[in-house]
Design a protein around this motif. Structure first.
Motif, PDB file in Angstrom:
ATOM      1  N   UNK A 131       0.782  -1.200  -0.068  1.00  0.00           N
ATOM      2  CA  UNK A 131      -0.096  -0.111  -0.088  1.00  0.00           C
ATOM      3  C   UNK A 131       0.842   1.266  -0.082  1.00  0.00           C
ATOM      4  N   UNK A 132       0.686   2.095  -0.930  1.00  0.00           N
ATOM      5  CA  UNK A 132       1.622   3.215  -1.005  1.00  0.00           C
ATOM      6  C   UNK A 132       0.968   4.553  -0.347  1.00  0.00           C
ATOM      7  N   UNK A 133       1.934   5.346   0.080  1.00  0.00           N
ATOM      8  CA  UNK A 133       1.595   6.654   0.691  1.00  0.00           C
ATOM      9  C   UNK A 133       1.098   6.596   2.053  1.00  0.00           C
ATOM     10  N   UNK A 134       1.233   5.567   3.006  1.00  0.00           N
ATOM     11  CA  UNK A 134       1.006   5.690   4.390  1.00  0.00           C
ATOM     12  C   UNK A 134       2.272   6.232   4.985  1.00  0.00           C
ATOM     13  N   UNK A 135       2.071   7.135   6.077  1.00  0.00           N
ATOM     14  CA  UNK A 135       2.832   7.686   6.718  1.00  0.00           C
ATOM     15  C   UNK A 135       3.583   6.565   7.419  1.00  0.00           C
ATOM     16  N   UNK A 136       5.107   6.365   7.434  1.00  0.00           N
ATOM     17  CA  UNK A 136       5.785   5.504   8.063  1.00  0.00           C
ATOM     18  C   UNK A 136       5.626   4.005   7.346  1.00  0.00           C
ATOM     19  N   UNK A 137       5.072   4.101   6.177  1.00  0.00           N
ATOM     20  CA  UNK A 137       4.676   2.955   5.509  1.00  0.00           C
ATOM     21  C   UNK A 137       6.083   2.066   5.237  1.00  0.00           C
ATOM     22  N   UNK A 138       7.296   2.820   5.116  1.00  0.00           N
ATOM     23  CA  UNK A 138       8.474   2.035   4.651  1.00  0.00           C
ATOM     24  C   UNK A 138       9.302   1.442   5.919  1.00  0.00           C
ATOM     25  N   UNK A 139       8.588   1.726   7.068  1.00  0.00           N
ATOM     26  CA  UNK A 139       9.158   1.019   8.244  1.00  0.00           C
ATOM     27  C   UNK A 139       7.855   0.259   8.976  1.00  0.00           C
ATOM     28  N   UNK A 140       6.591   0.384   8.726  1.00  0.00           N
ATOM     29  CA  UNK A 140       5.599  -0.385   9.426  1.00  0.00           C
ATOM     30  C   UNK A 140       5.501  -1.651   8.960  1.00  0.00           C
ATOM     31  N   UNK A 141       5.639  -2.648   9.689  1.00  0.00           N
ATOM     32  CA  UNK A 141       5.498  -4.090   9.299  1.00  0.00           C
ATOM     33  C   UNK A 141       4.169  -4.791   9.534  1.00  0.00           C
ATOM     34  N   UNK A 142       3.865  -5.638   8.423  1.00  0.00           N
ATOM     35  CA  UNK A 142       2.651  -6.394   8.782  1.00  0.00           C
ATOM     36  C   UNK A 142       2.465  -6.951  10.195  1.00  0.00           C
ATOM     37  N   UNK A 143       3.403  -7.407  10.770  1.00  0.00           N
ATOM     38  CA  UNK A 143       3.293  -7.687  12.273  1.00  0.00           C
ATOM     39  C   UNK A 143       3.129  -6.740  13.199  1.00  0.00           C
ATOM     40  N   UNK A 144       3.473  -5.572  12.824  1.00  0.00           N
ATOM     41  CA  UNK A 144       3.083  -4.065  13.635  1.00  0.00           C
ATOM     42  C   UNK A 144       1.581  -4.034  13.431  1.00  0.00           C
ATOM     43  N   UNK A 145       1.099  -4.158  12.070  1.00  0.00           N
ATOM     44  CA  UNK A 145      -0.510  -3.840  12.047  1.00  0.00           C
ATOM     45  C   UNK A 145      -1.177  -4.923  12.674  1.00  0.00           C
ATOM     46  N   UNK A 146      -0.848  -6.253  12.657  1.00  0.00           N
ATOM     47  CA  UNK A 146      -1.547  -7.121  13.306  1.00  0.00           C
ATOM     48  C   UNK A 146      -1.456  -7.060  15.082  1.00  0.00           C
ATOM     49  N   UNK A 147      -0.583  -6.387  15.388  1.00  0.00           N
ATOM     50  CA  UNK A 147      -0.552  -6.340  16.775  1.00  0.00           C
ATOM     51  C   UNK A 147      -0.968  -4.708  17.456  1.00  0.00           C
ATOM     52  N   UNK A 148      -1.401  -4.182  16.277  1.00  0.00           N
ATOM     53  CA  UNK A 148      -1.799  -2.818  16.871  1.00  0.00           C
ATOM     54  C   UNK A 148      -0.800  -1.947  17.341  1.00  0.00           C
ATOM     55  N   UNK A 149       0.318  -2.025  16.527  1.00  0.00           N
ATOM     56  CA  UNK A 149       1.598  -1.296  16.754  1.00  0.00           C
ATOM     57  C   UNK A 149       1.903  -0.693  15.560  1.00  0.00           C
ATOM     58  N   UNK A 150       1.160  -0.302  14.798  1.00  0.00           N
ATOM     59  CA  UNK A 150       1.647   0.244  13.447  1.00  0.00           C
ATOM     60  C   UNK A 150       1.972   1.729  13.538  1.00  0.00           C
ATOM     61  N   UNK A 151       0.999   2.488  14.597  1.00  0.00           N
ATOM     62  CA  UNK A 151       0.997   3.824  14.932  1.00  0.00           C
ATOM     63  C   UNK A 151       0.180   4.575  13.552  1.00  0.00           C
ATOM     64  N   UNK A 152      -0.738   3.834  12.958  1.00  0.00           N
ATOM     65  CA  UNK A 152      -1.400   4.451  11.924  1.00  0.00           C
ATOM     66  C   UNK A 152      -2.497   5.271  12.351  1.00  0.00           C
ATOM     67  N   UNK A 153      -2.708   6.408  11.736  1.00  0.00           N
ATOM     68  CA  UNK A 153      -3.834   7.325  12.214  1.00  0.00           C
ATOM     69  C   UNK A 153      -5.283   6.629  11.935  1.00  0.00           C
ATOM     70  N   UNK A 154      -6.071   6.711  13.088  1.00  0.00           N
ATOM     71  CA  UNK A 154      -7.301   6.243  13.221  1.00  0.00           C
ATOM     72  C   UNK A 154      -8.331   7.471  13.136  1.00  0.00           C
ATOM     73  N   UNK A 155      -9.485   7.324  13.018  1.00  0.00           N
ATOM     74  CA  UNK A 155     -10.449   8.468  12.621  1.00  0.00           C
ATOM     75  C   UNK A 155     -11.065   9.091  13.638  1.00  0.00           C
ATOM     76  N   UNK A 156     -10.199   9.443  14.700  1.00  0.00           N
ATOM     77  CA  UNK A 156     -11.017  10.236  16.041  1.00  0.00           C
ATOM     78  C   UNK A 156     -11.300  11.688  15.480  1.00  0.00           C
ATOM     79  N   UNK A 157     -10.609  12.032  14.617  1.00  0.00           N
ATOM     80  CA  UNK A 157     -10.903  13.605  14.334  1.00  0.00           C
ATOM     81  C   UNK A 157     -11.851  13.720  12.839  1.00  0.00           C
ATOM     82  N   UNK A 158     -12.218  12.569  12.460  1.00  0.00           N
ATOM     83  CA  UNK A 158     -13.140  12.951  11.152  1.00  0.00           C
ATOM     84  C   UNK A 158     -14.525  13.038  11.321  1.00  0.00           C
ATOM     85  N   UNK A 159     -15.168  14.132  11.233  1.00  0.00           N
ATOM     86  CA  UNK A 159     -16.672  14.465  11.623  1.00  0.00           C
ATOM     87  C   UNK A 159     -17.458  13.631  10.724  1.00  0.00           C
ATOM     88  N   UNK A 160     -17.337  13.263   9.608  1.00  0.00           N
ATOM     89  CA  UNK A 160     -18.078  12.386   8.684  1.00  0.00           C
ATOM     90  C   UNK A 160     -18.159  11.141   9.020  1.00  0.00           C
TER      91      UNK A 160
END
Length: 504
Positions: A131-160
């Motif tokens: 997946x292109x264009x994700x902040x820190x995508x060049x260092x985030x591993x699939x293991x990080x995502x599986x374990x909720x350790x990717x640091x990816x932005x969730x949608x707390x600030x999205x009104x819609x």
């Protein structure tokens, strides 16, 4: 909304506004036990489950609930309670479809882990390979995502996005591709990977994109293939908001009447993080297959149950939550909550689903699950303190007066009749809580008090500027007295960015 440890954390100016209609309660409970499967299950254990479920439904205005316990020693107990459709009065059934929300993550993670077992990807692959264009995508591993350790932005600030969950009649809309645009367009909210564990639906949305890239199939086909391999016949990853029939309608209380929000959730909201539908009958089978590691190598099952700690007490592995000796997952979405978990040393599965979710009506499937497990499998939830003897249920008028005084910020803490659980860590906890709640001017009035094992649920009407609504204040038995739940208090303080030593 973000969930941590099975609890919803809200960032909304309408924190205090929830809704319910008590007049429907008799109809809810009149149909209890309309469908059940019992195989050699002890009558006393069945009665314990029934008592816990029915008191929970009463306490939190839950229309329908479904429970499954599969125990090699006790037998099997799968039962539906209450009502699946308030419009028609149709009783709940063990084959009713419910939205299982984040229990979907267990399927998504298994699909990724199975591809790793097959050598089609590596858990150490970097996200930007898929997946292109994700902040820190060049260092985030699939293991990080599986374990909720990717640091990816969730949608707390999205009104819609938040409006889909918080509004009775959403107007902004949420569409395919909006989540990816939000993740890529808000790098300021991303954090470096593998520095902390933070629950995020976005991490599993991205894993769904990884599955599509690796397999060349839409994610719903990938997950539905996995469902077929499990042999489940009442579980699906839908392509739209349509529910398989028969379905349990999902409800939320935005004011004094229940709103049917069954069609509120679509795959565009959650993607591979929380889009699936199942039944308690299928969950009874699936929970054991998940726990035993069906379709995975033994070493992969071992790896997925190794967890790290997140804020709020959540312990998260690779697509599973770990609680004491149990592992499984919770699910919370508009109109539904679910909790499934497996006890490996006894080969026991326990699953609970309910067809109502409303902010701060508090008692949900995970609470019912915990009460059942505490009663039937004591000591298996880890180093939890021994439950205090529950005091008598107070009279409604007495409890109402005590809450009014305790939540009045003008009354000093020492003069307040009620305390908050764990306030030894923060003597000002009740003052902080009452100050925050005073901003919403709730004018809360208790009209029902219900004991649920060693908990007490105070149900009442809150008269806020937006109109009357319903709220539950939960209590815990501590040293023979009722204290306001620290989890409830900390939820409110956290959502209002008010720190407390008792909430770390």
């Amino acid at each position: 909304m973000r969930t941590e440890g099975g609890r919803a954390i809200y960032h909304s100016s309408r924190l205090f506004i929830v809704g319910a209609a008590g007049v429907l309660l008799a109809a809810f409970l009149a149909g209890c036990g309309n469908s059940a499967e019992t195989r050699a299950f002890p009558a006393d254990a069945a009665a314990t489950i029934d008592r816990i479920v029915e008191s929970g439904m009463t306490a939190a205005l839950i229309p329908g609930a479904m429970v499954a316990v599969v125990d090699p020693d006790r037998g099997t107990y799968v039962k539906a309670y209450g009502t699946s459709d308030l419009a028609t009065g149709r009783p709940a059934d063990i084959h009713d479809s419910v939205r299982i929300a984040s229990v979907t993550k267990t399927f998504t993670s298994t699909a990724v882990l199975r591809l790793a077992d097959e050598g089609k990807l590596s858990l150490d692959d970097r996200l930007n390979r898929y997946v292109d264009g994700i902040p820190y995508g060049d260092t985030i591993t699939l293991r990080d995502l599986l374990g909720m350790r990717g640091g990816v932005y969730d949608l707390d600030h999205e009104p819609a996005y938040q409006e889909q969950l918080d509004a009775k009649s959403p107007t902004l809309g949420w569409h395919e591709g909006d989540r990816l645009r939000a993740i890529t367009g808000n790098p300021q909210y991303a954090t470096p990977p593998n520095t902390r564990t933070a629950y995020s639906n976005s991490e599993y949305y991205l894993l769904g994109l990884v599955l599509e890239k690796v397999t060349g199939k839409p994610v719903h086909e990938v997950i539905n293939d996995l469902v077929a391999d499990y042999g489940l016949t009442e579980t699906t990853y839908p392509v739209d908001a349509t529910m398989p029939t028969p379905e349990s309608r999902g409800y939320a209380y935005f004011d004094e009447t229940p709103t049917d929000v069954t069609a509120r959730d679509t795959p565009t909201l959650y993607g591979a993080g929380a889009s699936m539908v199942s039944t308690i009958s299928d969950l009874a089978e699936y929970t054991g297959m998940l726990g035993r590691g069906n379709l995975l190598k033994p070493e992969t099952l071992h790896a997925r149950t190794q967890s790290t700690q997140a804020r709020g007490g959540l312990s998260y592995g690779l697509g599973v939550m770990v609680s004491g000796r149990w592992f499984g997952h919770s699910g919370t979405t508009s109109g539904y909550t679910t909790y499934i978990a497996y006890l490996p040393d006894r080969d026991v599965s326990v699953a609970v689903a309910v067809n109502q979710f409303t902010r701060l009506l508090w008692l949900r499937a995970d609470d019912i699950w915990k009460e059942i497990v505490t009663e039937l499998y004591p000591g298996t939830l880890g180093d939890t303190p021994a439950p205090s003897t529950a005091p008598p249920v107070p009279a409604v008028d007495e409890l109402d007066a005590q809450l009014r005084q305790s939540l009045d910020p003008a009354i000093p803490a020492a003069a307040k009749p009620l305390r908050v659980e764990n306030d030894d860590k923060d003597p000002d906890l009740i003052t902080r809580l009452s100050t925050v709640l005073a901003q919403y001017d709730p004018k809360f009035q208790v009209y029902r008090a219900t004991a649920v094992n060693n908990s007490l649920m105070a149900l009442g009407l809150a008269a806020a500027p937006e109109g009357k609504s319903q709220m539950v204040v939960p209590f815990a038995a501590v040293d023979g007295a009722w204290r306001i739940s620290s989890g409830w208090a900390c939820n409110i303080l956290t959502a209002s960015a008010v720190p407390s030593p008792a909430c770390t």
